[in-house]
Write a protein that holds these residues in place. Structure first.
Motif, PDB file in Angstrom:
ATOM      1  N   MET A  91       6.682   4.123  17.236  1.00  0.00           N
ATOM      2  CA  MET A  91       6.971   2.573  16.703  1.00  0.00           C
ATOM      3  C   MET A  91       5.756   2.055  16.016  1.00  0.00           C
ATOM      4  N   ALA A  92       4.587   1.958  16.945  1.00  0.00           N
ATOM      5  CA  ALA A  92       3.185   1.324  15.968  1.00  0.00           C
ATOM      6  C   ALA A  92       2.827   2.234  14.783  1.00  0.00           C
ATOM      7  N   GLN A  93       3.148   3.489  14.869  1.00  0.00           N
ATOM      8  CA  GLN A  93       2.965   4.221  13.608  1.00  0.00           C
ATOM      9  C   GLN A  93       3.643   3.870  12.341  1.00  0.00           C
ATOM     10  N   ARG A  94       5.050   3.476  12.622  1.00  0.00           N
ATOM     11  CA  ARG A  94       5.898   3.262  12.020  1.00  0.00           C
ATOM     12  C   ARG A  94       5.408   1.880  11.042  1.00  0.00           C
ATOM     13  N   LEU A  95       5.308   0.862  12.149  1.00  0.00           N
ATOM     14  CA  LEU A  95       4.697  -0.629  11.622  1.00  0.00           C
ATOM     15  C   LEU A  95       3.375  -0.416  10.821  1.00  0.00           C
ATOM     16  N   SER A  96       2.616   0.363  11.159  1.00  0.00           N
ATOM     17  CA  SER A  96       1.413   0.494  10.361  1.00  0.00           C
ATOM     18  C   SER A  96       1.485   1.160   9.072  1.00  0.00           C
ATOM     19  N   ARG A  97       2.489   2.184   8.947  1.00  0.00           N
ATOM     20  CA  ARG A  97       2.926   2.438   7.526  1.00  0.00           C
ATOM     21  C   ARG A  97       3.586   1.500   6.777  1.00  0.00           C
ATOM     22  N   GLU A  98       4.424   0.731   7.563  1.00  0.00           N
ATOM     23  CA  GLU A  98       5.111  -0.303   6.847  1.00  0.00           C
ATOM     24  C   GLU A  98       4.098  -1.426   6.440  1.00  0.00           C
ATOM     25  N   ALA A  99       2.846  -1.709   7.103  1.00  0.00           N
ATOM     26  CA  ALA A  99       1.973  -2.581   6.601  1.00  0.00           C
ATOM     27  C   ALA A  99       1.296  -2.010   5.565  1.00  0.00           C
ATOM     28  N   LEU A 100       0.947  -0.755   5.567  1.00  0.00           N
ATOM     29  CA  LEU A 100      -0.057  -0.288   4.526  1.00  0.00           C
ATOM     30  C   LEU A 100       0.819  -0.236   3.306  1.00  0.00           C
ATOM     31  N   ARG A 101       2.356   0.090   3.422  1.00  0.00           N
ATOM     32  CA  ARG A 101       3.204   0.085   2.161  1.00  0.00           C
ATOM     33  C   ARG A 101       3.176  -1.339   1.646  1.00  0.00           C
ATOM     34  N   THR A 102       3.127  -2.430   2.431  1.00  0.00           N
ATOM     35  CA  THR A 102       3.203  -3.741   1.983  1.00  0.00           C
ATOM     36  C   THR A 102       2.107  -4.298   1.197  1.00  0.00           C
ATOM     37  N   ALA A 103       0.758  -3.691   2.039  1.00  0.00           N
ATOM     38  CA  ALA A 103      -0.347  -3.856   1.358  1.00  0.00           C
ATOM     39  C   ALA A 103      -0.606  -3.471   0.022  1.00  0.00           C
ATOM     40  N   VAL A 104      -0.205  -2.214  -0.278  1.00  0.00           N
ATOM     41  CA  VAL A 104      -0.489  -1.495  -1.304  1.00  0.00           C
ATOM     42  C   VAL A 104       0.445  -2.284  -2.563  1.00  0.00           C
ATOM     43  N   ILE A 105       1.977  -2.441  -2.244  1.00  0.00           N
ATOM     44  CA  ILE A 105       2.387  -3.220  -3.154  1.00  0.00           C
ATOM     45  C   ILE A 105       1.973  -4.522  -3.529  1.00  0.00           C
ATOM     46  N   ALA A 106       1.428  -5.273  -2.451  1.00  0.00           N
ATOM     47  CA  ALA A 106       0.808  -6.673  -2.730  1.00  0.00           C
ATOM     48  C   ALA A 106      -0.191  -6.514  -3.784  1.00  0.00           C
TER      49      ALA A 106
END
Length: 238
Positions: free
Chosen positions: A1-16
């Motif tokens: 779960m934490a790994q998925r959240l970190s991937r989502e956070a990374l994806r969000t940061a890249v998009i931003a």
């Protein structure tokens, strides 16, 4: 779960980051377009007036050593209406070209000192000619000919004669004769610039020799005493 959240956070940061970059590029592009192509209206409204749109002051490390000036003649032609409407224009205007040497590129390895002959040798970068400045506001001749010169043709003729004048001035400025003259002016300017601190340190009788890249291959080889750097010699004076 934490790994998925970190991937989502990374994806969000890249998009931003991508969106921020795109927005910055768009903002700079719009500012450039507005500066050059959009009429700037006065704050209180009304018709456009003559005014400063942007102003930028930049520092420079280049030393102006010469200026070429004179009068340039330029010609241009414009053909429209399937070849039926031909117009020609001849203009004369003042021009000037500045010559610079970038003193920031002169490093310790470009300076040698001969203690015996008290001679400082400076291997300087080559002289650079700036972009020609043609003063269209002081044109002394504008001769336009043609059966019928439209407004668009007149604007195109003005643009072409301006470009032709700039090219002619540039060719003259970088010709071998003019560059040789500019190098002589640059040699004297650099010798005076470097000679002043030498004189203040008690080396008023020292020679300053300035060379440019095209001269070094043909320079007569001498046995220079480079065991002491100029800064060491100066340090010993204190």
């Amino acid at each position: 779960m934490a790994q998925r959240l970190s991937r989502e956070a990374l994806r969000t940061a890249v998009i931003a980051a991508v969106l921020a970059t795109v927005a910055a590029i768009g903002w700079f592009a719009w500012n450039s377009y507005r500066e050059h192509y959009v009429v700037t209206e006065p704050d209180e409204g009304g018709p456009a007036v003559s005014q400063i749109v942007t102003a930028r002051l930049s520092g420079m490390s280049s030393l102006k050593v010469a200026e070429l000036s004179g009068t340039v003649q330029a010609t241009a032609s414009d053909i429209r209406g399937f070849g039926w409407l031909r117009s020609d224009q001849v203009v004369k205007m003042p021009y000037s070209v500045d010559y610079f040497v970038d003193v920031s590129r002169i490093g310790p390895s470009d300076v040698t000192w001969n203690e015996e002959s008290r001679t400082l040798v400076i291997d300087a970068p080559d002289i650079q000619a700036a972009r020609p400045n043609t003063d269209e506001g002081r044109r002394t001749l504008v001769r336009t000919s043609g059966m019928f010169v439209t407004r668009e043709a007149g604007e195109e003729l003005a643009r072409r004669t301006s470009q032709a004048a700039t090219r002619a001035a540039e060719r003259e400025a970088v010709s071998p004769q003019r560059m040789a003259q500019a190098r002589e002016h640059g040699r004297r300017a650099l010798a005076a610039l470097m000679g002043t601190p030498l004189s203040s340190l008690g080396y008023g009788d020292a020679r300053v020799i300035v060379t440019f890249p095209n001269e070094r291959g043909r320079r007569v080889e001498e046995r220079w005493d480079t065991s002491r750097r100029p800064e060491d010699v100066i340090a010993n004076r204190w």
